[in-house]
Scaffold this motif. Structure first.
Motif, PDB file in Angstrom:
ATOM      1  N   TYR A 250       0.842  -1.001  -0.006  1.00 37.63           N
ATOM      2  CA  TYR A 250      -0.034   0.032  -0.009  1.00 37.63           C
ATOM      3  C   TYR A 250       0.829   1.221  -0.189  1.00 37.63           C
ATOM      4  CZ  TYR A 250      -3.647   3.271   1.418  1.00 37.63           C
ATOM      5  OH  TYR A 250      -4.682   4.377   1.497  1.00 37.63           O
ATOM      6  N   ALA A 251       0.585   2.207  -0.612  1.00 34.41           N
ATOM      7  CA  ALA A 251       1.326   3.377  -0.948  1.00 34.41           C
ATOM      8  C   ALA A 251       0.681   4.745  -0.512  1.00 34.41           C
ATOM      9  CB  ALA A 251       1.981   3.458  -2.473  1.00 34.41           C
ATOM     10  N   GLY A 252      -0.386   4.559   0.385  1.00 32.32           N
ATOM     11  CA  GLY A 252      -1.075   5.717   0.681  1.00 32.32           C
ATOM     12  C   GLY A 252      -2.046   6.156  -0.354  1.00 32.32           C
ATOM     13  N   ASP A 253      -3.042   7.062   0.049  1.00 25.17           N
ATOM     14  CA  ASP A 253      -3.970   7.541  -0.830  1.00 25.17           C
ATOM     15  C   ASP A 253      -4.736   6.620  -1.685  1.00 25.17           C
ATOM     16  OD1 ASP A 253      -2.000  10.552  -1.115  1.00 25.17           O
ATOM     17  OD2 ASP A 253      -3.680  10.342   0.185  1.00 25.17           O
ATOM     18  N   ILE A 254      -5.222   5.531  -1.336  1.00 31.88           N
ATOM     19  CA  ILE A 254      -5.686   4.458  -1.907  1.00 31.88           C
ATOM     20  C   ILE A 254      -4.927   4.170  -3.330  1.00 31.88           C
ATOM     21  CG2 ILE A 254      -7.905   3.411  -2.880  1.00 31.88           C
ATOM     22  CD1 ILE A 254      -8.173   4.385   0.245  1.00 31.88           C
ATOM     23  N   ASN A 255      -3.590   3.706  -2.911  1.00 28.43           N
ATOM     24  CA  ASN A 255      -2.755   3.396  -4.203  1.00 28.43           C
ATOM     25  C   ASN A 255      -1.963   2.290  -3.700  1.00 28.43           C
ATOM     26  OD1 ASN A 255      -1.034   3.654  -6.350  1.00 28.43           O
ATOM     27  ND2 ASN A 255       0.143   5.222  -5.112  1.00 28.43           N
ATOM     28  N   TRP A 256      -1.838   1.306  -4.646  1.00 29.13           N
ATOM     29  CA  TRP A 256      -0.836   0.139  -4.465  1.00 29.13           C
ATOM     30  C   TRP A 256       0.123   0.072  -5.388  1.00 29.13           C
ATOM     31  CZ3 TRP A 256      -5.947   0.217  -3.086  1.00 29.13           C
ATOM     32  CH2 TRP A 256      -6.512  -0.428  -1.886  1.00 29.13           C
ATOM     33  N   VAL A 257       1.361  -0.307  -5.089  1.00 36.79           N
ATOM     34  CA  VAL A 257       2.349  -0.732  -6.069  1.00 36.79           C
ATOM     35  C   VAL A 257       2.743  -2.202  -5.914  1.00 36.79           C
ATOM     36  CG1 VAL A 257       3.181   1.636  -6.295  1.00 36.79           C
ATOM     37  CG2 VAL A 257       3.973   0.378  -4.412  1.00 36.79           C
ATOM     38  N   PHE A 258       3.204  -2.646  -7.097  1.00 39.01           N
ATOM     39  CA  PHE A 258       3.886  -4.133  -7.166  1.00 39.01           C
ATOM     40  C   PHE A 258       5.362  -4.028  -7.670  1.00 39.01           C
ATOM     41  CE2 PHE A 258       0.063  -7.083  -6.828  1.00 39.01           C
ATOM     42  CZ  PHE A 258      -0.858  -6.271  -7.137  1.00 39.01           C
ATOM     43  N   GLY A 259       6.038  -4.951  -7.154  1.00 36.55           N
ATOM     44  CA  GLY A 259       7.274  -5.347  -7.659  1.00 36.55           C
ATOM     45  C   GLY A 259       7.105  -5.923  -8.868  1.00 36.55           C
ATOM     46  N   GLY A 260       8.362  -6.106  -9.755  1.00 36.77           N
ATOM     47  CA  GLY A 260       8.620  -6.593 -11.040  1.00 36.77           C
ATOM     48  C   GLY A 260       8.367  -8.162 -11.053  1.00 36.77           C
ATOM     49  N   GLY A 261       8.442  -8.710 -10.132  1.00 36.16           N
ATOM     50  CA  GLY A 261       8.397 -10.140  -9.879  1.00 36.16           C
ATOM     51  C   GLY A 261       9.756 -11.015  -9.977  1.00 36.16           C
ATOM     52  N   THR A 262       9.740 -11.983  -9.239  1.00 33.40           N
ATOM     53  CA  THR A 262      10.843 -12.877  -9.106  1.00 33.40           C
ATOM     54  C   THR A 262      10.367 -14.215  -9.634  1.00 33.40           C
ATOM     55  OG1 THR A 262      11.833 -11.609  -7.336  1.00 33.40           O
ATOM     56  CG2 THR A 262      12.518 -13.787  -7.679  1.00 33.40           C
ATOM     57  N   LYS A 263      11.182 -14.883 -10.446  1.00 30.73           N
ATOM     58  CA  LYS A 263      11.004 -16.251 -10.970  1.00 30.73           C
ATOM     59  C   LYS A 263      11.690 -17.058 -10.145  1.00 30.73           C
ATOM     60  CE  LYS A 263      11.054 -19.203 -15.001  1.00 30.73           C
ATOM     61  NZ  LYS A 263       9.590 -19.522 -14.800  1.00 30.73           N
ATOM     62  N   LEU A 264      10.912 -18.049  -9.333  1.00 31.57           N
ATOM     63  CA  LEU A 264      11.745 -19.005  -8.466  1.00 31.57           C
ATOM     64  C   LEU A 264      11.808 -20.176  -9.243  1.00 31.57           C
ATOM     65  CD1 LEU A 264      12.837 -19.844  -5.799  1.00 31.57           C
ATOM     66  CD2 LEU A 264      10.647 -20.315  -5.072  1.00 31.57           C
ATOM     67  N   THR A 265      13.126 -20.738  -9.228  1.00 26.71           N
ATOM     68  CA  THR A 265      13.284 -22.093  -9.945  1.00 26.71           C
ATOM     69  C   THR A 265      13.797 -23.009  -8.764  1.00 26.71           C
ATOM     70  OG1 THR A 265      14.003 -20.966 -11.898  1.00 26.71           O
ATOM     71  CG2 THR A 265      14.766 -23.302 -11.533  1.00 26.71           C
ATOM     72  N   VAL A 266      13.412 -24.248  -8.883  1.00 24.78           N
ATOM     73  CA  VAL A 266      13.398 -25.190  -7.946  1.00 24.78           C
ATOM     74  C   VAL A 266      14.533 -26.094  -8.664  1.00 24.78           C
ATOM     75  CG1 VAL A 266      12.985 -27.191  -6.367  1.00 24.78           C
ATOM     76  CG2 VAL A 266      11.476 -24.961  -6.866  1.00 24.78           C
ATOM     77  N   LEU A 267      15.917 -26.302  -8.317  1.00 23.99           N
ATOM     78  CA  LEU A 267      16.704 -27.024  -9.047  1.00 23.99           C
ATOM     79  C   LEU A 267      16.588 -28.485  -9.137  1.00 23.99           C
ATOM     80  CD1 LEU A 267      19.734 -24.591  -8.063  1.00 23.99           C
ATOM     81  CD2 LEU A 267      18.502 -24.571 -10.335  1.00 23.99           C
TER      82      LEU A 267
END
Lengths: 110, 117
Positions: free
Chosen positions: A93-110
């Motif tokens: 949550y970023a205030g004033d009824i506003n949300w931000v997301f991250g760019g994403g992380t691809k998790l690989t199980v080796l």
């Protein structure tokens, strides 16, 4: 409304632990205890794993845990399993009824 | 079962309009604020719009202000997104999402919007 910063990729062997970071600013991650994490498998809708920094919805395994320090939040996946291979997104949550997301992380199980 | 089902996506030319709908079931729709979140092909998630549960207070990401309008009909358990002046960078899967505790807990399956000539 800048996106949060996540590493593009992470990996680990089955049974190991992996931690994914999410870096924001004092206007979002650092300013509110309203960080959430989402898991998304290919072609599927996201699923909430963590909310309010460290709370787990019912049904989410306790292998998933969240924490926060300053302007950074963290998702730790313990006891990695094959089905944990997915994309992971943080949000704040970023205030004033506003949300931000991250760019994403691809998790690989080796 | 709590469920959100989107519809209305499709192919539209730049500058055109499209209206997305979301049918809610399995919960008391009028008690929850609702959102639209989108995901461009191969990209991350982006919050687009919010509407409160009763007062219909509305908020938007800067990139869609003046072009998109979120609305709801609590009598019909439905959420809508009217999208005007569409641009190529609006191309995305659009998700209808229920929020609580400042997090996005319930997601629909998504509907694809493609803006192209």
């Amino acid at each position: 409304q800048s996106a949060l910063t996540q590493p593009p990729s992470a990996s680990g062997f089955p049974g190991q632990s992996v931690t994914i970071s999410c870096t924001g600013t004092s206007r979002d991650v650092g300013g509110y205890n309203y960080v959430s994490w989402y898991q998304q498998h290919p072609g599927k809708a996201p699923k909430v794993l963590i909310y309010e920094v460290s709370k787990r919805p019912s049904g989410v395994p306790d292998r998933f845990s969240g924490s926060k320090s300053g302007n950074a939040a963290f998702l730790t996946v313990s006891g990695l399993q094959a089905e944990d291979e997915a994309d992971y997104y943080c949000s704040s949550y970023a205030g004033d009824i506003n949300w931000v997301f991250g760019g994403g992380t691809k998790l690989t199980v080796l | 079962e709590v469920q959100l089902v989107e519809s209305g996506g499709g192919l539209v030319q730049p500058g055109g309009s499209l209206r997305l709908s979301c049918a809610a079931s399995g919960f008391t729709f009028s008690r929850y604020s609702m959102n639209w979140v989108r995901q461009a092909p191969g990209k991350g998630l982006e919050w687009v719009a919010y509407i409160s549960s009763v007062t219909s207070d509305k908020h938007y990401v800067d990139s869609v202000k003046g072009r998109f309008t979120i609305s709801r009909d609590n009598a019909k358990d439905s959420l809508s997104l009217q999208m005007n002046s569409l641009r190529a960078d609006d191309t995305a899967v659009y998700y209808c999402v229920r929020d609580s505790d400042y997090a996005f807990h319930i997601w629909g399956q998504g509907t694809m919007v493609t803006v192209s000539s």
